[in-house]
Design an enzyme around this catalytic site. Structure first.
Site, mmCIF file in Angstrom:
data_model
loop_
_atom_site.group_PDB
_atom_site.id
_atom_site.type_symbol
_atom_site.label_atom_id
_atom_site.label_comp_id
_atom_site.label_asym_id
_atom_site.label_seq_id
_atom_site.Cartn_x
_atom_site.Cartn_y
_atom_site.Cartn_z
ATOM 1 N N ARG A 30 0.837 -1.199 0.000
ATOM 2 C CA ARG A 30 0.000 0.000 0.000
ATOM 3 C C ARG A 30 0.870 1.246 0.000
ATOM 4 N NH1 ARG A 30 -4.426 0.355 4.474
ATOM 5 N NH2 ARG A 30 -5.119 2.088 3.143
ATOM 6 N N CYS A 33 -0.942 6.647 8.914
ATOM 7 C CA CYS A 33 -1.337 5.361 8.338
ATOM 8 C C CYS A 33 -2.428 5.662 7.319
ATOM 9 C CB CYS A 33 -1.808 4.409 9.431
ATOM 10 S SG CYS A 33 -3.163 5.062 10.436
#
Length: 278
Positions: A178, A236
């Protein structure tokens, strides 16, 4: 006093009626699964905290996926669950602390230091011989009077300023694929904030529990070098698992890092903000 983590046997030995326990189990793909697991069985006396409803506020067009909760409402929620200013609080989940760390961090933002994550989660309690309860017992309301400490977080504007000044190390807790932009199962844009470095939260764990303080310290210092922890900012996807990296640094004795609470899902709300893929 426990301020970072506590083991399953440690909790079983020391848990008392004066301690307040919160079950923070949650599944991003099934937002009702955590509470269903709580109803099926939980640590006796534990109160359920829902990530979306208790530990976050409603999403806005400018926010990320898990905006900060209204701090006054959070204080009221915690106090009604029994938290007082001197309470020892324990938080747990079933995913290595990824969700419970959000509650740990939020309590810290309110100035409450006596809070620890159950290392190894609910399984650690059961493995230690802890009892399982299906009852939701009403507790005595506490007198928590927490005050939000804004220095614990960075807004997106503050983050952009500090990045432009090269005064911080921005650490992203998402998985490597990611971070590199190879996949993006949740957010509409893949990639990362230019200048960020990657430290997946799973790197903090060994067989489901946190690595030793010495090992964590060595690994984190290999990332941040001699930079003071106060110049380290965690992020995040939505500000949840970033707290896991801050917890790991705190376990390692590297206190004082901050959280970019909006994280990636807020950053990409504005298409003029730069995106990197590599």
């Amino acid at each position: 006093m426990y301020t970072t983590i506590i083991s399953g046997p440690g909790l079983k030995e020391h848990l008392s009626k004066d301690w307040v326990v919160f079950d923070c189990r949650f599944n991003l793909a099934d937002t009702s699964a955590g509470e269903a697991a709580y109803i099926a069985g939980h640590i006796p006396g534990a109160v359920y905290l829902h990530l979306d409803n208790d530990l976050s506020s409603k999403i806005t067009p400018e926010s990320g996926r898990h905006p900060l909760p209204d701090m006054g409402q959070l204080v009221s929620r915690l106090a009604k669950a029994g938290v007082s200013n001197n309470s020892q609080v324990i938080v747990y989940d079933d995913c290595g602390g990824a969700m419970a760390a959000r509650a740990w961090w939020l309590l810290g933002c309110l100035g409450h230091k006596k809070v620890a994550v159950l290392d190894g989660g609910y399984a650690a309690w059961l493995n230690a011989g802890g009892e399982e309860s299906q009852f939701r017992e009403p507790g005595t309301e506490g007198d928590l009077s927490g005050q939000f400490q804004p220095e614990y977080i960075l807004t997106v504007d503050q983050l952009q300023t500090e990045l432009s000044q090269n005064s911080i190390s921005l650490v992203d807790a998402r998985g490597e694929e990611r971070f590199r932009g190879e996949i993006e199962p949740i957010d509409p844009v893949a990639g990362h904030i230019p200048g960020a470095v990657n430290r997946p939260l799973t790197d903090n764990l060994d067989q489901g529990v946190f690595k030793s303080p010495d090992r964590l310290r060595a690994e984190w210092q290999s990332i941040i070098g001699n930079l003071a922890p106060s110049h380290v900012v965690h992020m995040c996807g939505s500000g949840i698992t970033a707290c896991h990296n801050q917890l790991a640094m705190t376990i390692a004795g590297l206190q004082g890092s901050r959280i970019y609470a909006g994280s990636w899902s807020e950053w990409i709300r504005n298409p003029e903000r730069p995106v990197a893929t590599d």
